[in-house]
Enzyme design. Structure first.
Site, PDB file in Angstrom:
ATOM      1  N   ASN A   9       0.863  -1.184   0.000  1.00  0.00           N
ATOM      2  CA  ASN A   9       0.000   0.000   0.000  1.00  0.00           C
ATOM      3  C   ASN A   9       0.898   1.232   0.000  1.00  0.00           C
ATOM      4  O   ASN A   9       1.475   1.571   1.030  1.00  0.00           O
ATOM      5  CB  ASN A   9      -0.901  -0.034   1.248  1.00  0.00           C
ATOM      6  CG  ASN A   9      -1.677   1.261   1.426  1.00  0.00           C
ATOM      7  OD1 ASN A   9      -1.831   2.037   0.470  1.00  0.00           O
ATOM      8  ND2 ASN A   9      -2.167   1.500   2.635  1.00  0.00           N
ATOM      9  N   TRP A  10       0.984   1.870  -1.146  1.00  0.00           N
ATOM     10  CA  TRP A  10       1.896   3.014  -1.263  1.00  0.00           C
ATOM     11  C   TRP A  10       1.325   4.286  -0.624  1.00  0.00           C
ATOM     12  O   TRP A  10       2.028   5.293  -0.541  1.00  0.00           O
ATOM     13  CB  TRP A  10       2.193   3.298  -2.740  1.00  0.00           C
ATOM     14  CG  TRP A  10       3.070   2.282  -3.405  1.00  0.00           C
ATOM     15  CD1 TRP A  10       3.455   1.055  -2.927  1.00  0.00           C
ATOM     16  CD2 TRP A  10       3.680   2.409  -4.698  1.00  0.00           C
ATOM     17  NE1 TRP A  10       4.260   0.415  -3.845  1.00  0.00           N
ATOM     18  CE2 TRP A  10       4.414   1.226  -4.937  1.00  0.00           C
ATOM     19  CE3 TRP A  10       3.672   3.404  -5.677  1.00  0.00           C
ATOM     20  CZ2 TRP A  10       5.137   1.014  -6.111  1.00  0.00           C
ATOM     21  CZ3 TRP A  10       4.388   3.194  -6.849  1.00  0.00           C
ATOM     22  CH2 TRP A  10       5.111   2.008  -7.051  1.00  0.00           C
ATOM     23  N   LYS A  11       0.052   4.260  -0.268  1.00  0.00           N
ATOM     24  CA  LYS A  11      -0.624   5.452   0.280  1.00  0.00           C
ATOM     25  C   LYS A  11      -0.428   6.638  -0.671  1.00  0.00           C
ATOM     26  O   LYS A  11      -0.366   6.430  -1.888  1.00  0.00           O
ATOM     27  CB  LYS A  11      -0.101   5.758   1.685  1.00  0.00           C
ATOM     28  CG  LYS A  11      -0.052   4.516   2.579  1.00  0.00           C
ATOM     29  CD  LYS A  11       0.156   4.836   4.010  1.00  0.00           C
ATOM     30  CE  LYS A  11       0.422   3.550   4.758  1.00  0.00           C
ATOM     31  NZ  LYS A  11       0.172   3.660   6.179  1.00  0.00           N
ATOM     32  N   HIS A  94      -9.390   0.995   4.646  1.00  0.00           N
ATOM     33  CA  HIS A  94      -8.126   1.172   5.377  1.00  0.00           C
ATOM     34  C   HIS A  94      -8.375   2.099   6.569  1.00  0.00           C
ATOM     35  O   HIS A  94      -9.186   3.023   6.491  1.00  0.00           O
ATOM     36  CB  HIS A  94      -7.065   1.765   4.437  1.00  0.00           C
ATOM     37  CG  HIS A  94      -5.694   1.756   5.030  1.00  0.00           C
ATOM     38  ND1 HIS A  94      -5.276   2.725   5.914  1.00  0.00           N
ATOM     39  CD2 HIS A  94      -4.666   0.896   4.901  1.00  0.00           C
ATOM     40  CE1 HIS A  94      -4.038   2.450   6.291  1.00  0.00           C
ATOM     41  NE2 HIS A  94      -3.643   1.337   5.691  1.00  0.00           N
ATOM     42  N   GLU A  96      -6.839   4.543   7.708  1.00  0.00           N
ATOM     43  CA  GLU A  96      -6.669   5.981   7.432  1.00  0.00           C
ATOM     44  C   GLU A  96      -7.913   6.541   6.759  1.00  0.00           C
ATOM     45  O   GLU A  96      -8.287   7.689   6.990  1.00  0.00           O
ATOM     46  CB  GLU A  96      -5.405   6.196   6.577  1.00  0.00           C
ATOM     47  CG  GLU A  96      -4.146   5.988   7.403  1.00  0.00           C
ATOM     48  CD  GLU A  96      -2.957   5.463   6.618  1.00  0.00           C
ATOM     49  OE1 GLU A  96      -2.932   5.583   5.389  1.00  0.00           O
ATOM     50  OE2 GLU A  96      -2.037   4.925   7.268  1.00  0.00           O
ATOM     51  N   GLU A 166      -5.283  -5.150  10.606  1.00  0.00           N
ATOM     52  CA  GLU A 166      -4.266  -4.126  10.827  1.00  0.00           C
ATOM     53  C   GLU A 166      -4.597  -3.338  12.098  1.00  0.00           C
ATOM     54  O   GLU A 166      -5.440  -2.431  12.057  1.00  0.00           O
ATOM     55  CB  GLU A 166      -4.238  -3.146   9.648  1.00  0.00           C
ATOM     56  CG  GLU A 166      -3.936  -3.772   8.321  1.00  0.00           C
ATOM     57  CD  GLU A 166      -3.366  -2.752   7.340  1.00  0.00           C
ATOM     58  OE1 GLU A 166      -2.244  -2.976   6.876  1.00  0.00           O
ATOM     59  OE2 GLU A 166      -4.020  -1.728   7.084  1.00  0.00           O
ATOM     60  N   GLY A 172       2.423   2.221  10.584  1.00  0.00           N
ATOM     61  CA  GLY A 172       3.338   3.346  10.403  1.00  0.00           C
ATOM     62  C   GLY A 172       4.036   3.798  11.672  1.00  0.00           C
ATOM     63  O   GLY A 172       4.667   4.852  11.699  1.00  0.00           O
ATOM     64  N   SER A 213       3.559  -2.205  10.407  1.00  0.00           N
ATOM     65  CA  SER A 213       5.001  -2.192  10.662  1.00  0.00           C
ATOM     66  C   SER A 213       5.695  -3.521  10.331  1.00  0.00           C
ATOM     67  O   SER A 213       6.620  -3.927  11.042  1.00  0.00           O
ATOM     68  CB  SER A 213       5.283  -1.761  12.109  1.00  0.00           C
ATOM     69  OG  SER A 213       4.828  -0.436  12.320  1.00  0.00           O
ATOM     70  N   GLY A 234       2.850  -1.147   4.254  1.00  0.00           N
ATOM     71  CA  GLY A 234       2.863   0.283   3.941  1.00  0.00           C
ATOM     72  C   GLY A 234       4.275   0.758   3.653  1.00  0.00           C
ATOM     73  O   GLY A 234       4.806   0.575   2.551  1.00  0.00           O
ATOM     74  N   GLY A 235       4.897   1.352   4.652  1.00  0.00           N
ATOM     75  CA  GLY A 235       6.211   1.981   4.496  1.00  0.00           C
ATOM     76  C   GLY A 235       7.243   1.121   3.776  1.00  0.00           C
ATOM     77  O   GLY A 235       7.949   1.601   2.880  1.00  0.00           O
TER      78      GLY A 235
HETATM   79  C1  PEP Z   1      -0.670   0.041   5.920  1.00  0.00           C
HETATM   80  O1  PEP Z   1      -0.678   1.186   5.497  1.00  0.00           O
HETATM   81  O2  PEP Z   1      -1.581  -0.716   5.617  1.00  0.00           O
HETATM   82  C2  PEP Z   1       0.451  -0.391   6.770  1.00  0.00           C
HETATM   83  C3  PEP Z   1       0.402  -1.587   7.298  1.00  0.00           C
HETATM   84  O3  PEP Z   1       1.493   0.513   6.964  1.00  0.00           O
HETATM   85  P1  PEP Z   1       2.939   0.185   7.624  1.00  0.00           P
HETATM   86  O4  PEP Z   1       3.421  -1.089   7.015  1.00  0.00           O
HETATM   87  O5  PEP Z   1       3.776   1.376   7.247  1.00  0.00           O
HETATM   88  O6  PEP Z   1       2.725   0.067   9.095  1.00  0.00           O
END
Ligand code: PEP
Length: 251
Positions: A9-11, A94, A96, A166, A172, A213, A234-235
């Site tokens: 997930n590049w956001k 998600h 967010e 999640e 994040g 994470s 994500g990251g």
């Molecule tokens: C996400 O955005 O779904 C996520 C899990 O982010 P991260 O891996 O950065 O915690």
């Protein structure tokens, strides 16, 4: 046996130019891992270009959202048909989007139905906030999100969906859940609720990912657990080397 899936997930990151470069760096490493479904979810603006780049590979493309209506006066929104032009997957609900854009269990449900109706695979996100976790409401929150998010979905359709557990406090933050805890919530809450709604045979077929994470260093620990079928990343999906390492850990 559920086939592992890892989605990035590049956001709201990467211009088309940056996305092109990143995907060019990722494709060889991702293509080498045949036993894992690999999915990239960039912003809408890069979907057309990346769908061209990924044509002929086994790497899937996903959007990060859609609207449930087919068309009309919904300024700023993107329809299921528009997403389907380029994608096979779409992330729904998600945390967010729930936190900053007013998404509810009801809108998640409409989006899941719209995705399935057009032939997209929804990756449906559930998970509790830090406050809900600290007040021991994880099980209740996740159960509600699963029940309402999947309301009215047929038994045939439900096996086409993917769920991502999640915990919001792990996204994040660099503070991942423990693999034991994630496996426990996924098995005893997410999958159990799916079993009570759709029967245990169907629930056993649905892939459930952990997200929050996940890095190259901790991915294998999560993926070794019996109920964790991959990850939503994500990251770490924004760096070719890190994302490939996570996909390799899922193989
Ligand atoms: C996400 O955005 O779904 C996520 C899990 O982010 P991260 O891996 O950065 O915690």
């Amino acid at each position: 046996m559920r086939r592992p899936l890892v989605a990035g997930n590049w956001k709201m990151n990467k211009t088309v130019e940056q996305a092109t470069l990143l995907v060019a760096n990722m494709v060889p490493g991702l293509q080498a891992v045949k036993t894992v479904d690999r999915v990239i979810c960039p912003p809408f603006t890069s979907l057309m270009t990346l769908s061209g780049m990924l044509a002929g590979t086994e790497i899937g493309l996903g959007a990060q959202n859609l609207h449930w209506e087919a068309s009309g006066a919904f300024t700023g929104e993107v329809s299921p048909e528009m997403v389907k032009e380029f994608c096979q997957y779409v992330i729904i609900g998600h945390s967010e989007r729930r936190a900053y854009f007013g998404e509810t269990d009801q809108s998640v449900n409409l989006k899941v139905k719209a995705s399935l109706a057009i032939g997209l695979t929804p990756i449906v996100c559930v998970g509790e906030t830090l406050e809900e976790n600290e007040t021991r409401r994880t099980e209740a929150v996740v159960s509600r999100q699963v029940k309402l998010g999947f309301e009215g979905i047929s038994k045939e359709d439900v096996e086409k969906t993917i769920v991502a557990y999640e915990p919001v406090w792990a996204i994040g933050t660099g503070r991942a859940a423990s693999a034991e805890m994630a496996n426990d919530i996924i098995g005893n809450s997410v999958r159990k609720n799916l079993a009570s709604l759709f029967g245990s045979d169907q629930a056993e077929k649905i892939r459930i990912l952990y997200g929050g994470s996940v890095k190259g260093e901790n991915a294998a620990e999560f993926f070794a657990k019996s109920d964790i079928d991959g990850g939503l990343i994500g990251g770490a999906s924004l760096k070719a080397e890190d994302f490939i390492k996570i996909v390799e850990a899922a193989a």
